[in-house]
Enzyme design. Structure first.
Site, short mmCIF file in Angstrom:
data_model
loop_
_atom_site.label_atom_id
_atom_site.label_comp_id
_atom_site.label_asym_id
_atom_site.label_seq_id
_atom_site.Cartn_x
_atom_site.Cartn_y
_atom_site.Cartn_z
N ASP A 15 0.87 -1.18 0.00
CA ASP A 15 0.00 0.00 0.00
C ASP A 15 0.91 1.23 0.00
OD1 ASP A 15 -1.66 2.12 0.68
OD2 ASP A 15 -2.89 0.92 2.06
N HIS A 16 0.90 1.93 -1.11
CA HIS A 16 1.84 3.04 -1.27
C HIS A 16 1.51 4.23 -0.37
CE1 HIS A 16 5.21 4.87 -2.98
NE2 HIS A 16 4.91 4.86 -4.26
#
Ligand code: CAO
Length: 437
Positions: free
Chosen positions: A409-410
């Site tokens: 999850d950036h």
């Protein structure tokens, strides 16, 4: 004058039904019809209401007890008229169809509504789905379900008896929120843009040739909705890496020969390496809280393993992997994947995961992009190891290379950190002595 009376389990149609929630405690004041406990049978979850108002003097049941008709739930001190007139035990209120006992990748225990529009279709705005105002009428199980999906239950309109919020209402709310591009919990980011998707194409396939219709399995429906949410809401990046597992494989084979009754899968090494990496990079052992503004760092190491079953994908969780050895993990992995394939996993065995591993190593392929299993922030995809020539400074030597694919999850993890995590993981897998450190 006050009188002590027993609240008993009414006819619930089954014997030995487990108590999954105890909703009141000694000292609590309860109203008539207020739920005392929740029971979960094979088919339904139901709440058992108080047959009379009063004060709970003693709770006779706890979570995990199994009950049949007539079991005493609580001793209640009833007052006034209620004490004088014996009240018949009210029937339990079925609050929901039982959630599927299995979940797929990215899936929270849940229940997919049948026959609704596909999640990606954009339905006309249904104002009745959203409501604000008084406290919502929902069971604790439904509240927990809503919390797990990040849904503010206040926003959900109940369409059950007397306005009760049911599982389908929560699912419908999430679908609507996804289709309109809002975060399920509403809040500040809900107003930003929206996916503005085209409706799902409607095609009469039969016009083009012979067709056959095959309904999705229950697991596919549940996991599909969760995968769609995770894919749409999490900005994914996948970092690829290779691990040289030549030595590890030799050791694994040796372990297998010494423990003929046990299947020592390469996965158990991957679990141990992941735990070491999670310890070294705590940001990966975390979840975003509901507001999206806080990171919850976990101090435990529960690893979800994607298991392929004939009905679809499920993700049982192996607990406290930091405290278990390779052989313990091998045993547990064997047990849990068998349970998954026999459809015997309970919701508790699929919750609480910190990080998931999805291994296609037994099948083939090189690299893929696994979808993060929300609310986790990363997932490791493992492909099939192959012998490759690797330059050792003097010559090409045959080495067994394992392809790794780390999706993350950036919003929580930046690219540099992910590259470090993946490289650390490859180092651990390449030299398993490090797992002892
Ligand atoms: N490279 C090469 N061989 C591998 C390997 C790898 N990375 N991983 C496993 N293998 C081997 C095993 O050692 C085993 O070999 P033997 O038969 O000689 O012992 C063989 O492949 C089959 O392994 P397996 O897949 O049955 O068992 P496993 O313990 O490795 O994995 C489990 C267990 C439950 C993860 C697996 O059975 C499974 O369901 N995998 C699919 C998961 C999935 O579908 N993920 C996709 C998610 S994205 O939609």
């Amino acid at each position: 004058m006050a009188d002590l009376k027993e609240a008993r389990v009414p006819d619930i149609g089954h014997a030995g039904v487990p108590v999954i929630e105890v909703l009141v405690k000694a000292g609590d004041r309860v109203e008539k019809e207020q739920s005392l406990i929740t029971l979960e049978s094979d088919k339904a979850t139901m709440e058992v209401p108080a047959p009379f108002a009063g004060t709970v003097k003693e709770m006779k049941l706890k979570v995990g007890d199994e009950v049949s008709e007539g079991a005493v739930i609580a001793i209640i001190e009833v007052d006034g008229e209620a004490a004088a007139a014996p009240a018949p035990a009210p029937a339990p209120a079925p609050v929901e169809e039982k959630p599927a006992p299995i979940v797929g990748q990215g899936v929270q225990p849940g229940n997919a509504p049948e026959g609704d529009a596909p999640p990606t279709a954009r339905p006309p705005l249904d104002a009745s789905i959203v409501m604000t105002g008084d406290a919502p009428y929902a069971s604790p199980a439904i509240r927990a379900f809503a919390r797990e999906l990040g849904v503010d239950i206040q926003q959900v309109k109940g369409r059950g008896r007397g306005g009760r919020i049911q599982r389908d209402d929560v699912s419908a709310y999430v679908k609507h929120a996804l289709a309109s591009g809002a975060r399920p919990s509403g809040g500040a980011s809900a107003s930003v843009g929206g996916l503005n998707l085209l409706p799902w194409p409607k095609v009469d396939f039969a016009k083009f040739g012979e067709i056959e219709e095959k309904p999705l399995t229950r697991i596919q429906k549940i996991s599909g909705a969760n995968l769609a949410r995770n894919w749409a809401m999490i900005p994914h990046v996948t970092q690829h890496e290779d691990a040289d597992i030549t030595e590890q494989e030799a050791f694994r084979k040796k372990l297998g020969e010494e423990n003929k009754d046990l299947k020592v899968s390469p996965l158990v090494f991957q679990i141990k390496a992941v735990v070491a990496a999670l310890k070294a990079f705590p940001q990966f052992n975390a979840s975003l809280d509901e507001s999206g503004e806080k990171l919850i760092l976990k101090k435990y190491f529960h690893i979800g393993i994607a298991v392929d079953t004939p009905d679809g994908l499920v993700v049982p969780v192996l607990r406290d992997c930091d405290k278990k050895g390779l052989l313990d993990l091998a045993r547990e992995l064997g047990e849990i994947s068998k349970k998954a394939r026999d459809k015997k996993l309970g919701p508790a065995e699929m919750s609480g995961g910190c990080f998931s591993i999805s291994s296609l190593g037994g099948i083939g392929g090189t690299y893929f992009t696994p979808i993060v299993n929300a609310p986790e922030v990363a997932i490791l995809g493992v492909s099939k190891s192959v012998m490759k020539p690797v330059w050792n400074g003097k010559e090409f030597a045959p080495r067994l290379i394992l392809p790794l694919s780390l999706s993350y999850d950036h919003r929580v993890i930046d690219g540099a950190l992910a590259a470090r995590f993946a490289s650390f993981l490859a180092t651990q897998l390449g030299d398993i002595r490090r797992l002892l450190l």
